[in-house]
Design a protein around this motif. Structure first.
Motif, PDB file in Angstrom:
ATOM      1  N   PRO A  80     -56.907  39.658  64.755  1.00 11.58           N
ATOM      2  CA  PRO A  80     -57.417  39.029  65.914  1.00 11.58           C
ATOM      3  C   PRO A  80     -58.910  39.296  66.257  1.00 11.58           C
ATOM      4  CG  PRO A  80     -55.222  40.000  66.299  1.00 11.58           C
ATOM      5  CD  PRO A  80     -55.623  40.527  65.078  1.00 11.58           C
ATOM      6  N   GLU A  81     -59.280  40.346  65.937  1.00 17.30           N
ATOM      7  CA  GLU A  81     -60.702  40.826  66.506  1.00 17.30           C
ATOM      8  C   GLU A  81     -61.356  40.150  65.277  1.00 17.30           C
ATOM      9  OE1 GLU A  81     -57.945  42.856  66.089  1.00 17.30           O
ATOM     10  OE2 GLU A  81     -57.855  43.525  68.478  1.00 17.30           O
ATOM     11  N   ILE A  82     -61.097  40.269  64.107  1.00 13.86           N
ATOM     12  CA  ILE A  82     -61.861  39.801  62.889  1.00 13.86           C
ATOM     13  C   ILE A  82     -61.956  38.167  63.030  1.00 13.86           C
ATOM     14  CG2 ILE A  82     -61.845  39.377  60.411  1.00 13.86           C
ATOM     15  CD1 ILE A  82     -60.674  42.129  60.183  1.00 13.86           C
ATOM     16  N   VAL A  83     -60.751  37.553  63.340  1.00 13.39           N
ATOM     17  CA  VAL A  83     -61.078  36.136  63.399  1.00 13.39           C
ATOM     18  C   VAL A  83     -61.620  35.567  64.646  1.00 13.39           C
ATOM     19  CG1 VAL A  83     -59.533  34.104  63.490  1.00 13.39           C
ATOM     20  CG2 VAL A  83     -58.844  35.995  62.037  1.00 13.39           C
ATOM     21  N   ALA A  84     -61.510  36.567  65.807  1.00 12.00           N
ATOM     22  CA  ALA A  84     -62.280  36.229  67.055  1.00 12.00           C
ATOM     23  C   ALA A  84     -62.284  34.838  67.483  1.00 12.00           C
ATOM     24  CB  ALA A  84     -63.601  36.766  67.130  1.00 12.00           C
ATOM     25  N   ASP A  85     -63.093  34.164  67.698  1.00 14.68           N
ATOM     26  CA  ASP A  85     -63.203  32.687  68.189  1.00 14.68           C
ATOM     27  C   ASP A  85     -62.984  31.877  67.236  1.00 14.68           C
ATOM     28  OD1 ASP A  85     -63.774  33.926  70.786  1.00 14.68           O
ATOM     29  OD2 ASP A  85     -65.851  33.834  70.513  1.00 14.68           O
ATOM     30  N   THR A  86     -62.564  32.202  65.964  1.00 14.72           N
ATOM     31  CA  THR A  86     -62.849  31.073  65.020  1.00 14.72           C
ATOM     32  C   THR A  86     -61.302  30.162  65.045  1.00 14.72           C
ATOM     33  OG1 THR A  86     -63.643  32.620  63.598  1.00 14.72           O
ATOM     34  CG2 THR A  86     -63.099  30.915  62.424  1.00 14.72           C
ATOM     35  N   LYS A  87     -61.556  28.828  64.747  1.00 20.78           N
ATOM     36  CA  LYS A  87     -60.474  28.273  64.258  1.00 20.78           C
ATOM     37  C   LYS A  87     -60.294  28.158  62.727  1.00 20.78           C
ATOM     38  CE  LYS A  87     -58.784  27.204  68.364  1.00 20.78           C
ATOM     39  NZ  LYS A  87     -57.256  27.625  68.545  1.00 20.78           N
ATOM     40  N   LEU A  88     -59.188  28.426  62.251  1.00 23.86           N
ATOM     41  CA  LEU A  88     -58.923  28.515  60.836  1.00 23.86           C
ATOM     42  C   LEU A  88     -58.449  27.035  60.252  1.00 23.86           C
ATOM     43  CD1 LEU A  88     -57.282  31.969  60.754  1.00 23.86           C
ATOM     44  CD2 LEU A  88     -59.465  31.552  59.920  1.00 23.86           C
ATOM     45  N   ASP A  89     -59.155  26.732  59.327  1.00 20.94           N
ATOM     46  CA  ASP A  89     -58.725  25.362  58.472  1.00 20.94           C
ATOM     47  C   ASP A  89     -57.770  25.978  57.272  1.00 20.94           C
ATOM     48  OD1 ASP A  89     -60.624  23.986  60.204  1.00 20.94           O
ATOM     49  OD2 ASP A  89     -62.114  24.154  58.613  1.00 20.94           O
ATOM     50  N   LEU A  90     -57.869  27.063  56.709  1.00 27.25           N
ATOM     51  CA  LEU A  90     -57.090  27.426  55.490  1.00 27.25           C
ATOM     52  C   LEU A  90     -56.775  28.678  55.770  1.00 27.25           C
ATOM     53  CD1 LEU A  90     -55.700  26.645  52.905  1.00 27.25           C
ATOM     54  CD2 LEU A  90     -57.805  27.133  51.647  1.00 27.25           C
ATOM     55  N   VAL A  91     -55.288  29.185  55.647  1.00 28.52           N
ATOM     56  CA  VAL A  91     -55.109  30.609  55.643  1.00 28.52           C
ATOM     57  C   VAL A  91     -54.169  30.694  54.298  1.00 28.52           C
ATOM     58  CG1 VAL A  91     -53.481  32.331  56.720  1.00 28.52           C
ATOM     59  CG2 VAL A  91     -55.074  30.603  58.106  1.00 28.52           C
ATOM     60  N   VAL A  92     -54.384  31.667  53.350  1.00 32.24           N
ATOM     61  CA  VAL A  92     -53.556  32.040  52.267  1.00 32.24           C
ATOM     62  C   VAL A  92     -53.050  33.212  52.543  1.00 32.24           C
ATOM     63  CG1 VAL A  92     -53.679  32.160  49.782  1.00 32.24           C
ATOM     64  CG2 VAL A  92     -55.294  30.485  50.920  1.00 32.24           C
ATOM     65  N   ILE A  93     -51.728  33.164  52.365  1.00 29.26           N
ATOM     66  CA  ILE A  93     -50.975  34.571  52.655  1.00 29.26           C
ATOM     67  C   ILE A  93     -50.422  34.713  51.395  1.00 29.26           C
ATOM     68  CG2 ILE A  93     -49.009  35.675  54.014  1.00 29.26           C
ATOM     69  CD1 ILE A  93     -49.289  32.974  56.051  1.00 29.26           C
ATOM     70  N   ASP A  94     -50.938  35.810  50.827  1.00 28.26           N
ATOM     71  CA  ASP A  94     -50.317  36.672  49.618  1.00 28.26           C
ATOM     72  C   ASP A  94     -50.275  38.161  49.660  1.00 28.26           C
ATOM     73  OD1 ASP A  94     -49.734  36.602  47.253  1.00 28.26           O
ATOM     74  OD2 ASP A  94     -51.553  36.293  46.079  1.00 28.26           O
ATOM     75  N   GLY A  95     -50.315  38.509  50.869  1.00 29.90           N
ATOM     76  CA  GLY A  95     -50.224  40.081  51.202  1.00 29.90           C
ATOM     77  C   GLY A  95     -49.464  39.930  52.845  1.00 29.90           C
ATOM     78  N   PRO A  96     -49.047  41.195  53.092  1.00 32.03           N
ATOM     79  CA  PRO A  96     -49.116  42.489  52.243  1.00 32.03           C
ATOM     80  C   PRO A  96     -47.833  42.421  51.297  1.00 32.03           C
ATOM     81  CG  PRO A  96     -48.807  43.061  54.779  1.00 32.03           C
ATOM     82  CD  PRO A  96     -48.641  41.474  54.483  1.00 32.03           C
ATOM     83  N   PRO A  97     -48.075  43.201  50.061  1.00 29.70           N
ATOM     84  CA  PRO A  97     -46.975  43.151  48.892  1.00 29.70           C
ATOM     85  C   PRO A  97     -45.599  43.204  49.768  1.00 29.70           C
ATOM     86  CG  PRO A  97     -48.575  44.738  48.694  1.00 29.70           C
ATOM     87  CD  PRO A  97     -48.982  44.436  49.993  1.00 29.70           C
ATOM     88  N   ALA A  98     -44.806  42.290  49.024  1.00 31.19           N
ATOM     89  CA  ALA A  98     -43.347  42.118  49.529  1.00 31.19           C
ATOM     90  C   ALA A  98     -42.179  42.390  48.461  1.00 31.19           C
ATOM     91  CB  ALA A  98     -43.075  40.919  50.348  1.00 31.19           C
ATOM     92  N   PHE A  99     -42.763  42.813  47.139  1.00 36.22           N
ATOM     93  CA  PHE A  99     -41.776  42.783  46.166  1.00 36.22           C
ATOM     94  C   PHE A  99     -40.886  43.960  46.192  1.00 36.22           C
ATOM     95  CE2 PHE A  99     -45.835  44.853  44.636  1.00 36.22           C
ATOM     96  CZ  PHE A  99     -45.304  45.859  44.379  1.00 36.22           C
ATOM     97  N   ALA A 100     -41.345  44.894  46.793  1.00 36.19           N
ATOM     98  CA  ALA A 100     -40.328  46.261  46.771  1.00 36.19           C
ATOM     99  C   ALA A 100     -39.200  46.174  47.425  1.00 36.19           C
ATOM    100  CB  ALA A 100     -41.257  47.473  47.356  1.00 36.19           C
ATOM    101  N   ASN A 119     -56.155  20.445  62.202  1.00 33.13           N
ATOM    102  CA  ASN A 119     -55.564  20.243  60.896  1.00 33.13           C
ATOM    103  C   ASN A 119     -55.609  21.437  59.723  1.00 33.13           C
ATOM    104  OD1 ASN A 119     -58.407  20.223  60.582  1.00 33.13           O
ATOM    105  ND2 ASN A 119     -58.600  18.407  59.928  1.00 33.13           N
ATOM    106  N   ALA A 120     -55.013  22.391  60.288  1.00 31.95           N
ATOM    107  CA  ALA A 120     -55.071  23.613  59.411  1.00 31.95           C
ATOM    108  C   ALA A 120     -53.854  23.439  58.329  1.00 31.95           C
ATOM    109  CB  ALA A 120     -54.876  24.833  60.098  1.00 31.95           C
ATOM    110  N   VAL A 121     -54.269  24.122  57.183  1.00 30.46           N
ATOM    111  CA  VAL A 121     -53.468  24.252  56.272  1.00 30.46           C
ATOM    112  C   VAL A 121     -53.257  25.907  56.034  1.00 30.46           C
ATOM    113  CG1 VAL A 121     -52.602  23.863  53.888  1.00 30.46           C
ATOM    114  CG2 VAL A 121     -54.117  22.042  54.989  1.00 30.46           C
ATOM    115  N   VAL A 122     -51.775  26.239  55.834  1.00 27.77           N
ATOM    116  CA  VAL A 122     -51.194  27.579  55.575  1.00 27.77           C
ATOM    117  C   VAL A 122     -50.384  27.667  54.410  1.00 27.77           C
ATOM    118  CG1 VAL A 122     -49.771  29.442  56.482  1.00 27.77           C
ATOM    119  CG2 VAL A 122     -51.206  27.852  58.115  1.00 27.77           C
ATOM    120  N   VAL A 123     -51.006  28.440  53.389  1.00 30.30           N
ATOM    121  CA  VAL A 123     -50.273  28.516  51.991  1.00 30.30           C
ATOM    122  C   VAL A 123     -49.581  29.898  51.962  1.00 30.30           C
ATOM    123  CG1 VAL A 123     -50.672  28.401  49.605  1.00 30.30           C
ATOM    124  CG2 VAL A 123     -52.189  27.110  51.083  1.00 30.30           C
TER     125      VAL A 123
END
Ligand SMILES: C[S@@+](CC[C@H](N)C(=O)[O-])C[C@H]1O[C@@H](n2cnc3c(N)ncnc32)[C@H](O)[C@@H]1O
Length: 273
Positions: free
Chosen positions: A187-207, A228-232
């Motif tokens: 949340p601190e890194i994103v701060a006031d930003t509104k995100l248009d694209l979020v790609v979720i490929d972590g944390p690792p979840a295979f174990a 109009n954000a896209v989350v992948v």
């Protein structure tokens, strides 16, 4: 010998012959029955072998088709013109995911991007937007492991896109309301930003027992999504990811889901218009 004795001997002899014939017939019938049973078993085994062969043939055909599609995707992606190899598959996104990411980049031209789990995807996104002459205002690539973040940064430099990405090391830490740790400081890194694209490929979840490692992503990020954000979400064919998406859709009914099953599968979530 009188006639009676001769007759008796003949009757006994005849009866004996009949008995022997009956015994032989019985034995023959038994053998024929055994043979019939053995032939039936052999027939069942042959049918099973035929089914298995058909199944194997179908699997081989499927594998060949997948390999062909991957070759087509990889050929298309080669137009990105990397100066240093960017590998797909294995721990990285696969060529199907990359192909769909390119569609999304072309359609939405995201201005603000957050990637959870840095790697090949980072370079592909940065390079594609560079070629489209649509550099984003902010492209943050996060990794919980500094060595993997450094690998991605090196790869970005080798491919001339390092300056286009903000690299963030966010070690995993416990998160209230969830069983598994998640990235620190998002949340601190994103701060006031509104995100248009979020790609979720972590944390690792295979174990083992890590199936829901990516579940906090949307609860943490929902208020940071633009209209109009896209989350992948990658690896969307896995049961864990499927449950996560089902939970998110219940929690955020304004989301629409498109499931793309090819390769490892991706879930594309958009906000209702
Ligand atoms: C699924 S990977 C992310 C892959 C990235 N989006 C890409 O396209 O290359 C999730 C995390 O696994 C870790 N990782 C990367 N490469 C790895 C490897 N070869 N073996 C194990 N873990 C790896 C990194 O910490 C990464 O953030």
């Amino acid at each position: 010998m009188n006639n009676t004795v001769v007759s008796t001997i003949l009757i006994i002899g005849f009866s004996l012959v009949l008995l022997i014939i009956a015994l032989l017939a019985f034995k023959l019938r038994q053998s024929l029955w055994d043979m019939h049973e053995q032939m039936q078993k052999a027939y069942i085994k042959l049918s099973q072998a035929e089914t298995q062969m058909e199944h194997m043939l179908q699997q081989t055909k499927n594998s060949i088709n997948i390999a062909k599609e991957e070759a087509v995707n990889a050929t298309g992606l080669s137009a990105l013109g990397f100066q240093f190899p960017v590998f797909l598959g294995g721990p990285s996104i696969d060529a199907w995911h990359a192909r769909h990411l390119l569609f999304i980049l072309q359609e939405y031209k995201p201005r603000t991007i957050l990637e959870l789990g840095s790697g090949s995807s980072t370079i592909i996104i940065a390079r594609a937007l560079q070629l489209m002459d649509a550099p984003p205002k902010l492209h943050i690539s996060v990794d919980h492991e500094s060595r993997f973040l450094k690998n991605t940064q090196d790869l970005a430099r080798q491919n001339g896109v390092e300056q286009l990405v903000t690299f963030k090391h966010c070690p995993l830490q416990p998160l209230a309301g969830f069983d598994l740790p998640w990235y620190s400081g998002i949340p601190e890194i994103v701060a006031d930003t509104k995100l248009d694209l979020v790609v979720i490929d972590g944390p690792p979840a295979f174990a083992e027992n890590m199936d829901y490692a990516r579940e906090p992503a949307l609860p943490v990020l929902r208020s940071f999504l633009s209209d109009n954000a896209v989350v992948v979400l990658d690896d969307a064919n896995r049961p864990g990811e499927q449950t996560i998406v089902t939970n998110w859709l219940k929690q955020y009914p304004e989301l629409r889901r498109l499931h793309i099953p090819q390769g490892k599968g991706i879930a594309v979530l958009t906000l209702q218009p």
